[in-house]
Design a protein around this motif. Sequence first.
Motif, PDB file in Angstrom:
ATOM      1  N   ILE A   1      -4.732   7.784  -0.394  1.00  0.00           N
ATOM      2  CA  ILE A   1      -5.486   6.977  -1.339  1.00  0.00           C
ATOM      3  C   ILE A   1      -5.138   5.517  -1.113  1.00  0.00           C
ATOM      4  N   CYS A   2      -6.155   4.723  -0.816  1.00  0.00           N
ATOM      5  CA  CYS A   2      -5.990   3.281  -0.686  1.00  0.00           C
ATOM      6  C   CYS A   2      -6.119   2.679  -2.081  1.00  0.00           C
ATOM      7  N   LEU A   3      -5.116   1.933  -2.491  1.00  0.00           N
ATOM      8  CA  LEU A   3      -5.068   1.405  -3.849  1.00  0.00           C
ATOM      9  C   LEU A   3      -5.643  -0.005  -3.882  1.00  0.00           C
ATOM     10  N   TYR A   4      -6.854  -0.130  -4.400  1.00  0.00           N
ATOM     11  CA  TYR A   4      -7.493  -1.437  -4.524  1.00  0.00           C
ATOM     12  C   TYR A   4      -6.962  -2.170  -5.760  1.00  0.00           C
TER      13      TYR A   4
ATOM     14  N   SER B   1      -9.709  -6.530  -4.008  1.00  0.00           N
ATOM     15  CA  SER B   1     -10.937  -5.800  -4.331  1.00  0.00           C
ATOM     16  C   SER B   1     -11.529  -5.046  -3.141  1.00  0.00           C
ATOM     17  N   GLY B   2     -10.649  -4.571  -2.270  1.00  0.00           N
ATOM     18  CA  GLY B   2     -11.100  -3.756  -1.157  1.00  0.00           C
ATOM     19  C   GLY B   2     -11.704  -4.518  -0.001  1.00  0.00           C
TER      20      GLY B   2
ATOM     21  N   ARG C   1      -1.004  -1.454   3.759  1.00  0.00           N
ATOM     22  CA  ARG C   1      -0.272  -0.614   4.703  1.00  0.00           C
ATOM     23  C   ARG C   1      -1.213   0.481   5.220  1.00  0.00           C
ATOM     24  N   ASP C   2      -1.810   0.227   6.361  1.00  0.00           N
ATOM     25  CA  ASP C   2      -2.784   1.150   6.927  1.00  0.00           C
ATOM     26  C   ASP C   2      -2.865   0.860   8.418  1.00  0.00           C
ATOM     27  N   ILE C   3      -3.433   1.779   9.175  1.00  0.00           N
ATOM     28  CA  ILE C   3      -3.494   1.553  10.614  1.00  0.00           C
ATOM     29  C   ILE C   3      -4.540   0.508  10.972  1.00  0.00           C
TER      30      ILE C   3
ATOM     31  N   GLY D   1      -8.357   3.903  -6.961  1.00  0.00           N
ATOM     32  CA  GLY D   1      -8.006   4.692  -5.786  1.00  0.00           C
ATOM     33  C   GLY D   1      -9.233   5.009  -4.960  1.00  0.00           C
ATOM     34  N   GLN D   2      -9.137   4.784  -3.652  1.00  0.00           N
ATOM     35  CA  GLN D   2     -10.236   5.016  -2.732  1.00  0.00           C
ATOM     36  C   GLN D   2      -9.743   5.922  -1.597  1.00  0.00           C
ATOM     37  N   PRO D   3     -10.406   7.042  -1.351  1.00  0.00           N
ATOM     38  CA  PRO D   3      -9.910   7.974  -0.328  1.00  0.00           C
ATOM     39  C   PRO D   3     -10.248   7.535   1.089  1.00  0.00           C
ATOM     40  N   LEU D   4      -9.315   7.730   1.991  1.00  0.00           N
ATOM     41  CA  LEU D   4      -9.578   7.524   3.405  1.00  0.00           C
ATOM     42  C   LEU D   4      -8.949   8.669   4.200  1.00  0.00           C
ATOM     43  N   PHE D   5      -9.470   8.888   5.392  1.00  0.00           N
ATOM     44  CA  PHE D   5      -9.108  10.062   6.186  1.00  0.00           C
ATOM     45  C   PHE D   5      -8.950   9.665   7.644  1.00  0.00           C
ATOM     46  N   HIS D   6      -8.049  10.343   8.336  1.00  0.00           N
ATOM     47  CA  HIS D   6      -7.916  10.226   9.784  1.00  0.00           C
ATOM     48  C   HIS D   6      -8.393  11.540  10.398  1.00  0.00           C
TER      49      HIS D   6
END
Length: 396
Positions: A314-317, A343-344, A45-47, A222-227
Amino acid sequence: MNSNILIAGAGAFGLSAALALTERGHRVALVDPTGPASHSQAASRDISKIVRSEYWSDPAYTELAEAAIDCWHEWNERFGLLYHETGITLLAPAWQPDSYEAQSLATARKFGKQVQQLDADDIARRFPMVKKGSLTVGYHNPRGGYAEALEALRTLCRELMDRGVDFHVARMVERPAVRGGRCFGFRLSDGGLLEADHMLVCGGAWTGTLIPGMETNVRPTGQPLFHLQVANPVAYTPPDFPVMMLDIANTGTYVLPQHPTQQVVKVGLHTSGRDLDPVRDDRIVTDTETRILRRMFSKYMPELAAAPIIDSRICLYCDTPDCDFWIDRHPDIANLTVACGGSGHGFKFMPVLGDIIADVVEGKPNRYHGKFRWREPAPEQSPHSERVDLADLTRD
């Protein structure tokens, strides 16, 4: 007679499998706790998600990714624009023979791709936002880009609903229902029971909580992402600005172009990540992760280091120890298949994952089964997915 198949999880793995199985004539139903388009905190679930093909020196993933890109183009014709072919650019401070960039370039050329090698002058001319002297080598592959992730999920949900697929929403699978070594359904957290001929678990990071023994085979990270809101969106808009990976194996840093509807530039870190419990832990980007992101971009793209953060998550891998997908029938429980381990890097394969999973459910041979089989993987990561340790970046 085709089977009645029940799928736990309506993310990229689950929806693609549902489409393939439905097209093969099976009766399919899906169960998801938050809605028909995957768990609200799932990775899918991401853009947007990066779609690329060359995988270090791994021909199997490269071949499969090439097939996926072909299918993304077909989905564009079938469903409307879901995939944007902006091209992919990989940059690094210097060429190293065994680096991710060098081996990926060699793989691209081996597969006959029309890639363009870049030097410092090329980078300065094409990408003036890159700090001069920081990234001096790389290459551009015009084949690749990004997919609109959440829109792709929603599109498949609509297609499946039109085909009569049932969605059991706001219901959570607790565990497989097993009798005499055979799975006959899913027991739900509300005390209910759903039965079918064959059960398929596409639980992503939650798989370890659903399948006994899988907790040692999947690691939720958890992997961080930003807009970001950039001052000059045109400069970050295709065709002038592609998807970019910045010394990815050493920094984990990537950039996607200005999104056409969300009007943000998405950036993130693809690293070893931090361990997260998918049930109990919060999904909040930490100050440390934000500082790392700012520091990486101050080295390579200072404009992005200073850009306001509009949103972060946080993107959950769902990591496997070797970072290969995990798609196989359970070795000890009949009528139960598990498909997970993105695995991302799994979303790009969404259009071709369904048929791979469907083959396993049907017990048919598949050329990728050996790579994605139930296994006891070595503790080290496979080279195509080597990631920098997040802890190393905190000490940088």
